[in-house]
Design a protein around this motif. Sequence first.
Motif, PDB file in Angstrom:
ATOM      1  N   CYS A 130      12.364  -3.113   4.061  1.00 14.60           N
ATOM      2  CA  CYS A 130      12.265  -3.079   2.600  1.00 14.60           C
ATOM      3  C   CYS A 130      11.637  -4.365   2.060  1.00 14.60           C
ATOM      4  O   CYS A 130      10.783  -4.330   1.169  1.00 14.60           O
ATOM      5  N   ALA A 131      12.055  -5.506   2.604  1.00 15.59           N
ATOM      6  CA  ALA A 131      11.537  -6.786   2.117  1.00 15.59           C
ATOM      7  C   ALA A 131      10.034  -6.908   2.373  1.00 15.59           C
ATOM      8  O   ALA A 131       9.254  -7.269   1.489  1.00 15.59           O
ATOM      9  N   HIS A 132       9.615  -6.591   3.589  1.00 13.72           N
ATOM     10  CA  HIS A 132       8.203  -6.712   3.923  1.00 13.72           C
ATOM     11  C   HIS A 132       7.378  -5.608   3.257  1.00 13.72           C
ATOM     12  O   HIS A 132       6.239  -5.843   2.846  1.00 13.72           O
ATOM     13  N   GLY A 133       7.957  -4.424   3.138  1.00 19.54           N
ATOM     14  CA  GLY A 133       7.255  -3.336   2.466  1.00 19.54           C
ATOM     15  C   GLY A 133       6.949  -3.670   1.017  1.00 19.54           C
ATOM     16  O   GLY A 133       5.840  -3.425   0.524  1.00 19.54           O
ATOM     17  N   ALA A 134       7.909  -4.255   0.315  1.00 24.32           N
ATOM     18  CA  ALA A 134       7.705  -4.632  -1.076  1.00 24.32           C
ATOM     19  C   ALA A 134       6.618  -5.692  -1.202  1.00 24.32           C
ATOM     20  O   ALA A 134       5.803  -5.665  -2.128  1.00 24.32           O
ATOM     21  N   ALA A 135       6.584  -6.639  -0.264  1.00 26.15           N
ATOM     22  CA  ALA A 135       5.562  -7.690  -0.294  1.00 26.15           C
ATOM     23  C   ALA A 135       4.166  -7.102  -0.118  1.00 26.15           C
ATOM     24  O   ALA A 135       3.222  -7.483  -0.812  1.00 26.15           O
ATOM     25  N   VAL A 136       4.030  -6.159   0.790  1.00 25.17           N
ATOM     26  CA  VAL A 136       2.724  -5.545   1.049  1.00 25.17           C
ATOM     27  C   VAL A 136       2.269  -4.715  -0.149  1.00 25.17           C
ATOM     28  O   VAL A 136       1.091  -4.728  -0.523  1.00 25.17           O
ATOM     29  N   VAL A 137       3.196  -4.000  -0.766  1.00 26.06           N
ATOM     30  CA  VAL A 137       2.839  -3.229  -1.960  1.00 26.06           C
ATOM     31  C   VAL A 137       2.341  -4.163  -3.060  1.00 26.06           C
ATOM     32  O   VAL A 137       1.342  -3.889  -3.740  1.00 26.06           O
ATOM     33  N   ARG A 138       3.002  -5.309  -3.230  1.00 26.09           N
ATOM     34  CA  ARG A 138       2.586  -6.258  -4.268  1.00 26.09           C
ATOM     35  C   ARG A 138       1.212  -6.856  -3.981  1.00 26.09           C
ATOM     36  O   ARG A 138       0.505  -7.263  -4.896  1.00 26.09           O
ATOM     37  N   GLY A 139       0.830  -6.914  -2.722  1.00 24.64           N
ATOM     38  CA  GLY A 139      -0.442  -7.524  -2.364  1.00 24.64           C
ATOM     39  C   GLY A 139      -1.592  -6.552  -2.242  1.00 24.64           C
ATOM     40  O   GLY A 139      -2.670  -6.936  -1.805  1.00 24.64           O
ATOM     41  N   SER A 140      -1.393  -5.301  -2.614  1.00 24.39           N
ATOM     42  CA  SER A 140      -2.446  -4.297  -2.440  1.00 24.39           C
ATOM     43  C   SER A 140      -2.587  -3.455  -3.697  1.00 24.39           C
ATOM     44  O   SER A 140      -1.696  -3.414  -4.540  1.00 24.39           O
ATOM     45  N   TRP A 141      -3.735  -2.770  -3.779  1.00 23.08           N
ATOM     46  CA  TRP A 141      -3.951  -1.898  -4.948  1.00 23.08           C
ATOM     47  C   TRP A 141      -4.799  -0.677  -4.612  1.00 23.08           C
ATOM     48  O   TRP A 141      -4.953   0.215  -5.420  1.00 23.08           O
ATOM     49  N   HIS A 142      -5.328  -0.641  -3.395  1.00 25.11           N
ATOM     50  CA  HIS A 142      -6.180   0.492  -3.019  1.00 25.11           C
ATOM     51  C   HIS A 142      -5.565   1.326  -1.897  1.00 25.11           C
ATOM     52  O   HIS A 142      -5.480   2.560  -2.001  1.00 25.11           O
TER      53      HIS A 142
END
Length: 289
Positions: free
Chosen positions: A87-99
Amino acid sequence: MSKITIDTDTSRATPKPKPGKRMTAPAIMARKQDGKVDEPLVMLTAYTMRMAQLLDAHCDMLLVGDSLGQVIYGLDSTIPVSLEMMCAHGAAVVRGSWHAMIIVDMPFGSYEASPQQAFESASRIMKETGCAAVKLEGGEAMAETVRFLTSRGIPVMGHVGLTPQAVNMLGGYRARGRDDAEEDKILADARAVAQAGAFAIVVEGVMEEIASAVAKASPVPVIGIGASKDCDGQVLVTEDMLGLFERTPRFVKVYHDLADQISGAVATYADEVRGRRFPTAAQTYRRKG
């Protein structure tokens, strides 16, 4: 659960997102028409916000894999990885992406007991990360769970062949499909997961001809890793293909020797610090006037 908001105007780690729409499960499925994909799908792993930013524009999907256990935490396998880690790493990746479409692995022990347990874990992952789908390992044995999740609005990516969470049962990480029985199982597993509603399937560490057969037979995109160029797409662990580790699996192509570059940069920094050549006037603050 606390919600984190980052000011994209001031945070150097979070540039403003570029306009555009994210890839979705239906969009990924639609890439396969009449049994083939014209342009293969690109997927890499990402575990941090910054890496997601660098990969996002080039990938259709980013996988927050439980391989973070070895890559980030230095664990011996994926078995100890927790739901909290994902969950922690998943949230970080979502915040760093948009496509790219973000898919998060369901860790060992979070879904195998029952479809109900899987739904509780998957819904938590999606709520806490904002990801678009989850991935789980297993074929025919997990088909009921895949059907349960997809019928309740949770897109699922399947994973058959070499399944790292089952390494203790498999007896190691050797490639699968070395005899007819294993070949039949891989084909049956992929078919069961697709029929249960998975939008795509990862096929890992199997004989090339079997992976090609799975891709040809599957109605949904098949993403290969240590499989075949005939798959509908490919995935690798990013740190492997960037050359950050001394040893990598046979199926990895190292596209850049980033480890040597990092080591060289740090050696130069250390030398300048010890020689009092850093910092210089350009990196220090002084009063004006």
